[in-house]
Every structure is written in C-alpha cells, then in structure tokens.
Scaffold this motif. Structure first.
Motif, short mmCIF file in Angstrom:
data_model
loop_
_atom_site.label_atom_id
_atom_site.label_comp_id
_atom_site.label_asym_id
_atom_site.label_seq_id
_atom_site.Cartn_x
_atom_site.Cartn_y
_atom_site.Cartn_z
N LEU A 1 26.76 51.96 75.16
CA LEU A 1 26.56 53.16 74.35
C LEU A 1 25.09 53.54 74.46
CD1 LEU A 1 27.45 55.23 72.17
CD2 LEU A 1 26.78 53.52 70.47
N THR B 1 22.13 56.19 73.47
CA THR B 1 21.68 57.20 72.51
C THR B 1 20.19 57.45 72.76
OG1 THR B 1 21.15 55.47 70.90
CG2 THR B 1 23.34 56.47 70.74
N SER C 1 30.10 49.83 64.69
CA SER C 1 28.66 49.94 64.49
C SER C 1 28.43 50.34 63.04
CB SER C 1 28.05 50.99 65.43
OG SER C 1 26.66 51.04 65.29
N THR D 1 26.69 52.25 59.98
CA THR D 1 25.98 53.52 59.81
C THR D 1 24.53 53.31 59.36
OG1 THR D 1 26.82 53.71 57.55
CG2 THR D 1 28.07 54.83 59.28
N LYS E 1 21.36 51.92 65.55
CA LYS E 1 22.28 52.74 66.34
C LYS E 1 22.93 53.80 65.45
CE LYS E 1 23.02 52.09 70.01
NZ LYS E 1 22.21 52.63 71.08
N GLN F 1 20.50 56.59 64.86
CA GLN F 1 20.37 57.43 66.05
C GLN F 1 21.57 58.36 66.19
OE1 GLN F 1 19.87 54.42 69.05
NE2 GLN F 1 17.68 54.21 68.66
N LEU F 2 22.76 57.87 65.89
CA LEU F 2 23.97 58.70 65.95
C LEU F 2 23.94 59.81 64.91
CD1 LEU F 2 26.60 55.90 66.52
CD2 LEU F 2 26.04 57.72 68.12
N ARG F 3 23.38 59.51 63.76
CA ARG F 3 23.27 60.51 62.69
C ARG F 3 22.30 61.61 63.12
NH1 ARG F 3 23.53 57.32 58.98
NH2 ARG F 3 21.40 56.57 58.88
N ASN G 1 21.36 62.41 66.29
CA ASN G 1 21.87 63.11 67.47
C ASN G 1 23.19 62.47 67.90
OD1 ASN G 1 22.40 64.36 69.88
ND2 ASN G 1 20.44 63.89 70.83
N PRO G 2 24.31 63.11 67.56
CA PRO G 2 25.61 62.51 67.87
C PRO G 2 26.01 62.61 69.34
CG PRO G 2 25.92 64.61 66.77
CD PRO G 2 24.44 64.32 66.77
N LYS G 3 25.18 63.21 70.18
CA LYS G 3 25.48 63.29 71.61
C LYS G 3 25.11 61.96 72.25
CE LYS G 3 24.68 68.22 71.79
NZ LYS G 3 23.84 69.29 72.32
N VAL G 4 26.10 61.30 72.84
CA VAL G 4 25.89 59.98 73.43
C VAL G 4 26.52 59.91 74.81
CG1 VAL G 4 25.95 58.92 71.13
CG2 VAL G 4 28.02 58.94 72.52
#
Length: 103
Positions: free
Chosen positions: A54, A56, A82, A84, A88, A91-93, A95-98
C-alpha cells in the motif's frame, strides 16, 4: 562473499509461465478483473497472493509504502486492515488516493 550485484543477477525473475491476457476478455469491473487474477494466482500456487504494498504519501508529499494483507474485494473497493489512528490511517485521511501493488 559474493557481490550483491552478482547475487541479484543470478536470481530468476518473472520466469512464468503466465496466463495469456486478452484485452477483449476484460470484465467491466476492475474488482472482477482483479478477483480473476487473484483466483488464478491461488490456483497456480503463488505464495501469499493477498500480500500487497500500500503506497501513500505523507503530509509533505513524501511517498510511504508498507506491506499489508488484503482482506476483501467487493464493488471496486479493496479492504485491508489498518488503524485509522495509525500513521497510515492519517495519510489515508489526508489523501485517500493510493496505489496497491501485487506481485
């Protein structure tokens, strides 16, 4: 001791055989295509085909990648474990583009 370059050059890579891929047979749904690949990988004995990288980016735009285990695929969504509140998750919060990378 052998030099790293020599050790790496002696390793086999991408030796196959790989299944034929015909673009006219691609299902409309990316998750259906992926599921077909995953089932083929399992049937062919690929080790840990559910392991994925994954990738990010952090708040400064620096790339960050880690190996995770795929938990499910449904309706063009890939599920993995993962927290919240983890790095990680943060980072997803932001920018959710992975990118997900499977062997």
């Amino acid at each position: 001791m052998k030099q790293t370059k020599k050790i790496l050059r002696d390793l086999k890579s991408l030796t196959g055989p790989f299944p034929e891929f015909h673009t006219e047979d691609i299902p409309e749904s990316p998750s259906d295509l992926f599921t077909n690949w995953l089932i083929t990988a399992i049937e062919k004995g690929v080790h840990e085909p559910h392991a994925m990288t994954l990738s990010t980016v952090d708040e400064k735009g620096a790339p960050d990648a880690r190996i995770l285990i795929l938990k499910d695929v449904a309706n063009n969504k890939w599920y993995f474990a993962s927290s919240t509140i983890s790095k990680k998750g943060e980072q997803l919060r932001i920018n959710p583009k992975v990118a997900l990378t499977f062997y």
